[in-house]
Structure formats: C-alpha cells, structure tokens
Scaffold this motif. Structure first.
Motif, mmCIF file in Angstrom:
data_model
loop_
_atom_site.group_PDB
_atom_site.id
_atom_site.type_symbol
_atom_site.label_atom_id
_atom_site.label_comp_id
_atom_site.label_asym_id
_atom_site.label_seq_id
_atom_site.Cartn_x
_atom_site.Cartn_y
_atom_site.Cartn_z
ATOM 1 N N VAL A 130 33.267 -45.153 1.579
ATOM 2 C CA VAL A 130 34.638 -45.951 1.651
ATOM 3 C C VAL A 130 35.459 -44.998 2.788
ATOM 4 C CG1 VAL A 130 36.456 -46.848 0.292
ATOM 5 C CG2 VAL A 130 34.150 -46.648 -0.485
ATOM 6 N N LEU A 131 36.104 -45.594 3.665
ATOM 7 C CA LEU A 131 37.189 -45.326 4.553
ATOM 8 C C LEU A 131 38.540 -46.018 4.298
ATOM 9 C CD1 LEU A 131 34.505 -45.215 7.535
ATOM 10 C CD2 LEU A 131 34.961 -43.482 5.951
ATOM 11 N N ARG A 132 39.491 -45.076 4.350
ATOM 12 C CA ARG A 132 40.771 -45.477 4.187
ATOM 13 C C ARG A 132 41.545 -44.988 5.250
ATOM 14 N NH1 ARG A 132 41.782 -48.315 -0.688
ATOM 15 N NH2 ARG A 132 40.112 -47.877 -2.281
ATOM 16 N N GLY A 133 42.740 -45.757 5.644
ATOM 17 C CA GLY A 133 44.014 -45.235 6.419
ATOM 18 C C GLY A 133 43.201 -44.496 7.631
ATOM 19 N N GLU A 134 43.447 -43.200 8.286
ATOM 20 C CA GLU A 134 43.049 -42.817 9.175
ATOM 21 C C GLU A 134 41.528 -42.910 9.563
ATOM 22 O OE1 GLU A 134 43.545 -38.462 11.830
ATOM 23 O OE2 GLU A 134 44.055 -38.523 9.599
ATOM 24 N N ALA A 135 40.863 -42.776 8.470
ATOM 25 C CA ALA A 135 39.167 -42.831 8.611
ATOM 26 C C ALA A 135 38.853 -44.251 9.044
ATOM 27 C CB ALA A 135 38.575 -42.245 7.403
ATOM 28 N N SER A 136 39.380 -45.139 8.372
ATOM 29 C CA SER A 136 39.272 -46.649 8.824
ATOM 30 C C SER A 136 39.616 -47.088 10.280
ATOM 31 C CB SER A 136 40.062 -47.648 7.953
ATOM 32 O OG SER A 136 39.737 -48.770 8.166
ATOM 33 N N GLY A 137 40.606 -46.385 10.681
ATOM 34 C CA GLY A 137 41.004 -46.497 12.073
ATOM 35 C C GLY A 137 40.030 -45.832 13.186
ATOM 36 N N PHE A 138 39.721 -44.524 12.647
ATOM 37 C CA PHE A 138 38.760 -44.005 13.422
ATOM 38 C C PHE A 138 37.551 -44.863 13.622
ATOM 39 C CE2 PHE A 138 35.061 -41.052 14.152
ATOM 40 C CZ PHE A 138 35.631 -40.208 15.287
ATOM 41 N N ALA A 139 36.798 -45.358 12.258
ATOM 42 C CA ALA A 139 35.738 -46.050 12.367
ATOM 43 C C ALA A 139 35.898 -47.258 13.120
ATOM 44 C CB ALA A 139 35.269 -46.518 10.822
ATOM 45 N N MET A 148 26.152 -42.900 12.409
ATOM 46 C CA MET A 148 26.638 -43.258 13.658
ATOM 47 C C MET A 148 27.932 -43.030 14.102
ATOM 48 S SD MET A 148 26.673 -47.020 15.539
ATOM 49 C CE MET A 148 28.397 -47.008 14.680
ATOM 50 N N LEU A 149 28.870 -43.118 13.123
ATOM 51 C CA LEU A 149 30.301 -42.889 13.480
ATOM 52 C C LEU A 149 30.729 -41.356 13.593
ATOM 53 C CD1 LEU A 149 31.751 -45.538 10.807
ATOM 54 C CD2 LEU A 149 31.945 -45.491 13.287
ATOM 55 N N GLN A 150 30.020 -40.642 12.900
ATOM 56 C CA GLN A 150 30.112 -39.131 13.160
ATOM 57 C C GLN A 150 31.853 -38.897 12.929
ATOM 58 O OE1 GLN A 150 28.569 -38.275 17.117
ATOM 59 N NE2 GLN A 150 26.597 -37.323 16.005
ATOM 60 N N ILE A 151 32.195 -39.088 11.713
ATOM 61 C CA ILE A 151 33.773 -38.806 11.734
ATOM 62 C C ILE A 151 33.832 -37.262 11.114
ATOM 63 C CG2 ILE A 151 35.472 -39.555 9.893
ATOM 64 C CD1 ILE A 151 33.920 -41.976 9.421
ATOM 65 N N PRO A 152 34.947 -36.699 12.093
ATOM 66 C CA PRO A 152 35.283 -35.203 11.703
ATOM 67 C C PRO A 152 35.771 -35.031 10.561
ATOM 68 C CG PRO A 152 36.200 -36.065 14.131
ATOM 69 C CD PRO A 152 35.568 -37.366 13.199
ATOM 70 N N ARG A 153 35.462 -33.917 9.987
ATOM 71 C CA ARG A 153 35.983 -33.595 8.701
ATOM 72 C C ARG A 153 37.671 -33.531 8.790
ATOM 73 N NH1 ARG A 153 32.377 -32.200 4.889
ATOM 74 N NH2 ARG A 153 34.042 -31.431 3.601
ATOM 75 N N SER A 154 38.226 -33.240 10.026
ATOM 76 C CA SER A 154 39.529 -33.107 9.846
ATOM 77 C C SER A 154 40.174 -34.740 9.644
ATOM 78 C CB SER A 154 39.952 -32.558 11.339
ATOM 79 O OG SER A 154 39.549 -33.679 12.162
ATOM 80 N N VAL A 155 39.617 -35.649 9.788
ATOM 81 C CA VAL A 155 39.973 -36.894 9.605
ATOM 82 C C VAL A 155 40.234 -37.389 8.397
ATOM 83 C CG1 VAL A 155 39.904 -39.413 9.836
ATOM 84 C CG2 VAL A 155 39.199 -37.854 11.722
#
Length: 510
Positions: A171-180, A150-157
């Motif tokens: 597991v999402l840390r830092g920038e990816a956690s913020g994006f989520a 659902m989140l569709q996190i870009p590979r650039s993150v």
C-alpha cells in the motif's frame, strides 16, 4: 457566410433571458445573431443552412481541470465493479489472464470503501504480472510483490505502509504513490502512446460539447514528459488546450514560453485516502492528514511564479492546505503587488467561512468540483464515513457564489465523469440545500466563468457577434427537464472555431 444555424433555441449566456433563434458563422467567428422577432436569415450562396429543428444551443463548454494524458490512458486500464474483496480479486484474476506474462495489469477506480487489499492479496492474483490497483484520485496505490520489486522505491520516500514486522504491505500513499505512478509511466508508457491518449481525449471532449480545456499535466503523480507532449500537441489541436504544467520549475516554463504553472500541484492529499490536511482528526483515527510542502516552499514558489507574471493554480482540499495557499498568495501580493493574474485554487473542498472570504478578497478564482458531492457527499457518503459531521462543509459552491466568488467548473477527469452536464446537475442537487445554485449559474461555471478564468471572456463562453464559433447543440432543452435528468441529455453536434468537429446521427451536417 459558411454556416447559418436556424430554428434553434440559442442560450447566449449574456444574461438569463438572452436567447436567439439563429446565428450566422463565417470562418471561425459568429458574425450575426438573430432574435426571435428578427427577420429570418436569408440564404447566402455557399453557406450551409442547418435546420436545428428547435434544438437548444449553448456556447462550447470549458472544462477547467482535466488530465489529458492520464485520462486517455484509462482505456488501457481495467475497471472492476465489485462489492466484496473476494469478488474483486476473483474478477481481477480473470482479467489478468487476458494479458501476456510481464505485461502491466493496472486497475483504476476500485471501491476502497468496501475493499481493502494488500500486496499479498494481489500476489494471489498473479506473480507473473506487475499488478497495480489505484484510486481514481491518485493518492493511494496498491501493488503486488512483482510490481513492488520492479519499482525499487527508496527508503527515503515517505508513504510506504508497513506491517507490524516492518514489511511493506504494497500500500503506497502520498509521495510513495506518486513515485510509483511516475516509475510506471517511465517503464510502460511511450511518447507515442501519450500522443494517442491525448488524441483520444480530444475526440471525447468534443463528444461532450467541450471545446476548451485546462490540461493539468506532469507533476508528482504523473510524468514530466506529459508536459512536453501536451504542449506540442496543443499547437495543432482542433481543441483549445490551455496547459497548466504541474511543476514548480518557473525557469523552465519561461523558457518554454508558457504563461501558466501549477495546476493540480497538490498541497495535501484526499479525504478518501485520509491524507487531506484537516483541522481535526479523521473519524476513528489519531491523525489529521498530510501537508506535502512546507509553508516556506509554497511561499517561495508562489512569489517566484507571481513575480514572473505566470498564472498560478494550486490544489488544496483541507483547511490547513487552503491556509497554506492563502498565506502564500497574500505574502506574494504584499511583496510585489497583486496585479491581475487570475490565480486559482483548485478543488477547494473544505474551506472555512473565513477562508472563502479571504480567497475572494485576494481575487482568487475557485476551480471547484461539484461532482465530488454527488460521488462522496451526504450523510451516508465517504466524506461522512471518514470525517463525521465535517461532510456538511464540503464543496460549498453556493456559499462561494453568494459571497461574490467566481467558480469555474471542471471534471478533473478521470477522477469524476467528463460530461459537464453531470457537474452542472450536481450544482442543482447538492446534498446541502444551502449550497445549491440555479441552472443558469451552474452553466456559467462551464462557460462565462471558465472563459474569464482563462483571460478569454471577450472571445469564448458566450454566443455573441465577434466571438469564436464554439457551439454545442443539445438533444433537449436543459431548462425544460428535471435536474435529475440533466446528465442524460446528449450532444447532437459540436462546433469548434466554425468547424463541425462532432455530429451524432446527423451526417448531413458535416
């Protein structure tokens, strides 16, 4: 006169020994104070007489760091206390069954020190719900496959942790956690829900004797809409909400007519998530954390905001992030002059002695979290587990104050408890004895110093004639109980701007 509060123990915060026996309130101001030897205040027709029966009164607390929207939304999240992974997943599965299919199940505050989960673990909990598990300090988030898709996190993150086959582990840390987190807010949190969250936090603040807050809203781990909602709500709130928009968009802040910027703009991560920017490597790791911005980016932001006359707050935990902030402020002051903006460093967890000296010399206010030590300090705490002996240098409240620095206290709620008395207790019971301060100095962090940090030292933070009638009545005298018992003292009544906004079991006071 509107109120005369008498037969009380008023700790004025004008000095360690300055106390009164009664005060008179007219409108939103304290108009008279009565010492113990003064003539007892006489009745005035139309004034409500409140017999405090010897209770202790302090100026209303000032929480210098709180996330209003995020904290209010906690009531819709779930929290699970479990010591093992198996127990955690079993309890989470039972709680997920309470939700309709497709509804977000968000668990906040799990014990990462003993529980390590990934998306495949969470898939076993449910595939019909987006499942999200977050640390309270925002820098790490774990999601199941449904939520990840659902989140569709870009590979650039950056910050998407992958296994040896290159597959996302959830597991999402830092920038990816913020994006989520921002995407979750967009999909599941309406503006009406945000307003409801802020309203509920207003009530909670009054329940703990808090009458003024610095609201840290928006930013990398939240939603930009939070800034607009809190700004609008603050205009008619009984609580004094002083907004720090967590953005680097200086032009927008000027357009909105705001005077502060930054808040918890994190220059680095957290020690718990092992992405705070340390000088050396984490224990048993080959890395020393993450800086979220380049020095040039921080320099440019601070210079632009400082030159525009905005009060800036930057969040920095590790010494490399602290150095970034100090370098940026020093450079800006050299370029356009220091002025009197009372800029702040939030958190300031692991400074070197030189960095403490430099921060004080630059006139920066240190907005620190003593509760961090209570939660994670000590030889057996999370700091020691992640850093080894480095834990002994964390949260040096006593050293900052002894060197003449100004420390203002705050909860960073929902990261640590909202109750100011738990933070004050932590100042007295610091795991490092050399960092402990007196009870009076600890109260200053939530009163006098908090007022100064907000350019309000002539109107709040003390019980004085002409000051706002922001008062809290405590069940017990904090100077007469053991430090261990400070956090259990209740608030009997809170007065804001001369109006009783909270009263516990004393309905006749309202």
């Amino acid at each position: 006169m509107d109120y005369i509060l008498y037969n009380g123990n008023f700790i004025s915060m004008e000095g360690e020994k300055a106390r009164y026996g009664a005060v008179a309130v007219c409108g939103d101001k304290i108009v008279h104070t009565y010492g113990d030897r003064d003539q007892f205040p006489k009745r005035c027709f139309g004034a409500k007489m409140i017999d405090l029966a010897g209770r202790t009164v302090l100026p209303g607390f000032i929480d210098s760091n709180i996330h209003m929207v995020q904290s209010g939304l906690l009531q819709y999240c779930i929290k699970i206390n479990a010591e093992t992974k198996e127990e955690f997943l079993q309890l989470l599965k039972a709680r997920a069954l309470e939700f309709e299919d497709g509804e977000l199940v968000w668990c906040i505050g799990y014990n990462e020190e003993t529980i390590d989960v990934n998306r495949w673990d969470l898939d076993k909990v449910s595939s019909s719900h987006p499942i999200v598990v977050s640390r309270t300090e925002f820098h790490k988030t774990v999601v199941n496959t449904t939520a990840y898709n659902m989140l569709q996190i870009p590979r650039s993150v950056s910050g998407v942790i992958r296994d040896e086959k290159g597959m996302p582990t959830g597991v999402l840390r830092g920038e990816a956690s913020g994006f989520a987190r921002r995407k979750l807010y967009t999909n599941f949190v309406s503006d009406d829900l945000r307003r409801k969250a802020v309203r509920d936090m207003e009530r909670e603040a009054f329940r703990y004797g808090i009458t003024t807050v610095n609201a840290m809203e928006g930013g990398a781990f939240f939603s930009g809409r939070d800034i607009d909602i809190v700004d609008d709500y603050a205009k008619n709130s009984a609580l004094s909400i002083l907004l720090f928009p967590q953005t680097m968009d200086v032009a927008r802040m000027i357009e909105m007519g705001l005077s502060r910027i930054g808040g918890n703009i994190y220059l680095d991560g957290s020690i718990g998530s092992k992405n705070a920017a340390l000088a050396g490597n984490y224990k048993d790791c080959n890395h020393n954390g993450t800086l979220y911005y380049s020095q040039d980016d921080v320099n440019q932001f601070v210079l632009e905001a400082h030159a525009a006359g905005l009060q800036i707050a930057l969040s920095c935990i590790g010494p490399r992030a602290i150095d970034q902030a100090l370098t940026a402020f020093s450079s800006a002051f050299e370029a356009v002059g220091a002025g009197n903006h009372r800029h702040r460093l939030e958190l300031f967890v692991l400074p070197t002695s030189d960095q403490i000296e430099n921060a004080i010399a630059l006139g920066l206010i240190l907005s620190m979290r003593p509760n961090y030590d209570a939660l994670w300090g000590g030889s057996q705490g999370m700091y020691a587990a992640n850093m080894g002996s480095g834990w002994q240098s964390c949260n040096p409240v006593g050293q900052v104050i002894k060197q003449g620095g100004i420390v203002c206290g705050g909860s960073e709620y929902s990261v640590t408890p909202l109750n100011p008395l738990t933070s004050i207790r932590s100042c007295l019971l610091h795991s490092q004895e050399t960092q402990r301060i007196s009870l009076y100095e600890a109260f200053k962090t939530y009163t006098v110093n908090g007022a100064y940090a907000n350019f309000a030292e002539t109107s709040i933070g003390q019980i004085r004639e002409g000051f706002q009638a922001d008062l809290e009545v405590l069940d017990e005298d904090p100077f007469a109980v053991s430090p261990q018992d400070l956090g259990s003292i209740g608030i009997t009544m809170t007065m804001k701007n001369g109006q009783i906004v909270y009263s516990k079991g004393e309905a006749e006071w309202k």
